[in-house]
Design a protein around this motif. Structure first.
Motif, mmCIF file in Angstrom:
data_model
loop_
_atom_site.group_PDB
_atom_site.id
_atom_site.type_symbol
_atom_site.label_atom_id
_atom_site.label_comp_id
_atom_site.label_asym_id
_atom_site.label_seq_id
_atom_site.Cartn_x
_atom_site.Cartn_y
_atom_site.Cartn_z
ATOM 1 N N MET A 1 0.605 -1.097 -0.033
ATOM 2 C CA MET A 1 0.120 -0.060 0.009
ATOM 3 C C MET A 1 0.831 1.323 -0.045
ATOM 4 N N PRO A 2 0.539 2.338 -0.810
ATOM 5 C CA PRO A 2 1.352 3.498 -0.830
ATOM 6 C C PRO A 2 1.084 4.209 0.485
ATOM 7 N N LYS A 3 1.842 5.327 0.876
ATOM 8 C CA LYS A 3 1.761 6.016 1.925
ATOM 9 C C LYS A 3 0.579 7.244 1.508
ATOM 10 N N LEU A 4 -0.121 7.388 2.689
ATOM 11 C CA LEU A 4 -1.022 8.380 2.486
ATOM 12 C C LEU A 4 -0.608 9.795 2.802
ATOM 13 N N LYS A 5 -0.822 11.061 2.047
ATOM 14 C CA LYS A 5 -0.404 12.389 2.171
ATOM 15 C C LYS A 5 -1.283 12.896 3.109
ATOM 16 N N THR A 6 -0.724 13.740 4.130
ATOM 17 C CA THR A 6 -1.533 14.637 5.088
ATOM 18 C C THR A 6 -1.973 15.922 4.304
ATOM 19 N N HIS A 7 -3.097 16.252 4.666
ATOM 20 C CA HIS A 7 -3.546 17.614 4.077
ATOM 21 C C HIS A 7 -2.828 18.548 4.780
ATOM 22 N N SER A 8 -1.881 19.323 3.933
ATOM 23 C CA SER A 8 -1.197 20.744 4.657
ATOM 24 C C SER A 8 -1.819 21.605 5.161
ATOM 25 N N GLY A 9 -2.897 21.961 4.546
ATOM 26 C CA GLY A 9 -3.771 23.048 5.328
ATOM 27 C C GLY A 9 -4.332 22.560 6.473
ATOM 28 N N ALA A 10 -4.879 21.415 6.623
ATOM 29 C CA ALA A 10 -5.392 20.655 7.872
ATOM 30 C C ALA A 10 -4.421 20.613 9.003
ATOM 31 N N SER A 11 -3.226 20.340 8.746
ATOM 32 C CA SER A 11 -2.163 20.237 9.765
ATOM 33 C C SER A 11 -1.799 21.372 10.279
ATOM 34 N N LYS A 12 -1.922 22.383 9.755
ATOM 35 C CA LYS A 12 -1.720 23.675 10.068
ATOM 36 C C LYS A 12 -2.811 24.298 11.055
ATOM 37 N N ARG A 13 -3.890 23.690 10.890
ATOM 38 C CA ARG A 13 -5.229 24.415 11.576
ATOM 39 C C ARG A 13 -5.713 23.461 12.726
ATOM 40 N N VAL B 1 -11.918 15.303 9.510
ATOM 41 C CA VAL B 1 -10.848 15.986 9.878
ATOM 42 C C VAL B 1 -9.785 14.713 10.240
ATOM 43 N N ALA B 2 -10.061 13.614 10.458
ATOM 44 C CA ALA B 2 -9.216 12.355 10.951
ATOM 45 C C ALA B 2 -8.637 11.995 9.377
ATOM 46 N N ARG B 3 -9.666 11.924 8.174
ATOM 47 C CA ARG B 3 -9.203 11.442 7.127
ATOM 48 C C ARG B 3 -7.962 12.285 6.572
ATOM 49 N N MET B 4 -8.203 13.802 6.816
ATOM 50 C CA MET B 4 -7.166 14.598 6.323
ATOM 51 C C MET B 4 -5.645 14.468 7.113
ATOM 52 N N LEU B 5 -5.821 13.980 8.157
ATOM 53 C CA LEU B 5 -4.630 13.722 9.231
ATOM 54 C C LEU B 5 -4.384 12.522 9.552
ATOM 55 N N PRO B 6 -4.018 11.530 8.658
ATOM 56 C CA PRO B 6 -4.046 10.163 8.875
ATOM 57 C C PRO B 6 -2.818 9.693 9.901
ATOM 58 N N TYR B 7 -1.923 10.373 10.005
ATOM 59 C CA TYR B 7 -0.897 10.205 10.921
ATOM 60 C C TYR B 7 -0.736 11.058 12.131
ATOM 61 N N ALA B 8 -1.694 12.033 12.295
ATOM 62 C CA ALA B 8 -1.900 12.550 13.589
ATOM 63 C C ALA B 8 -2.149 11.804 14.850
#
Length: 65
Positions: free
Chosen positions: A1-13, A58-65
């Motif tokens: 499986m490929p890695k998931l990208k974090t939503h950079s806008g969401a990670s700042k907020r 929000v949890a989907r946008m930040l998979p590794y939070a």
């Protein structure tokens, strides 16, 4: 499986709390503060939790939070 990208806008907020919820800041605190009441500004300065309805998105946008 490929890695998931974090939503950079969401990670700042949003930041994750110890209990697994997400914390957010308030809006309307950037400018035109003279017309706002002191009580309002004090309240907006603090943080808040996101609503239960937005938790999944929000949890989907930040998979590794």
């Amino acid at each position: 499986m490929p890695k998931l990208k974090t939503h950079s806008g969401a990670s700042k907020r949003f930041t994750k709390t110890a209990s697994g919820k997400f914390k957010r800041g308030h809006s309307k605190m950037r400018h035109i503060l003279t017309s706002k009441a002191t009580k309002t500004k004090r309240k907006l300065g603090g943080s808040a939790l996101i609503s239960e309805a937005d938790q999944y998105n929000v949890a989907r946008m930040l998979p590794y939070a």
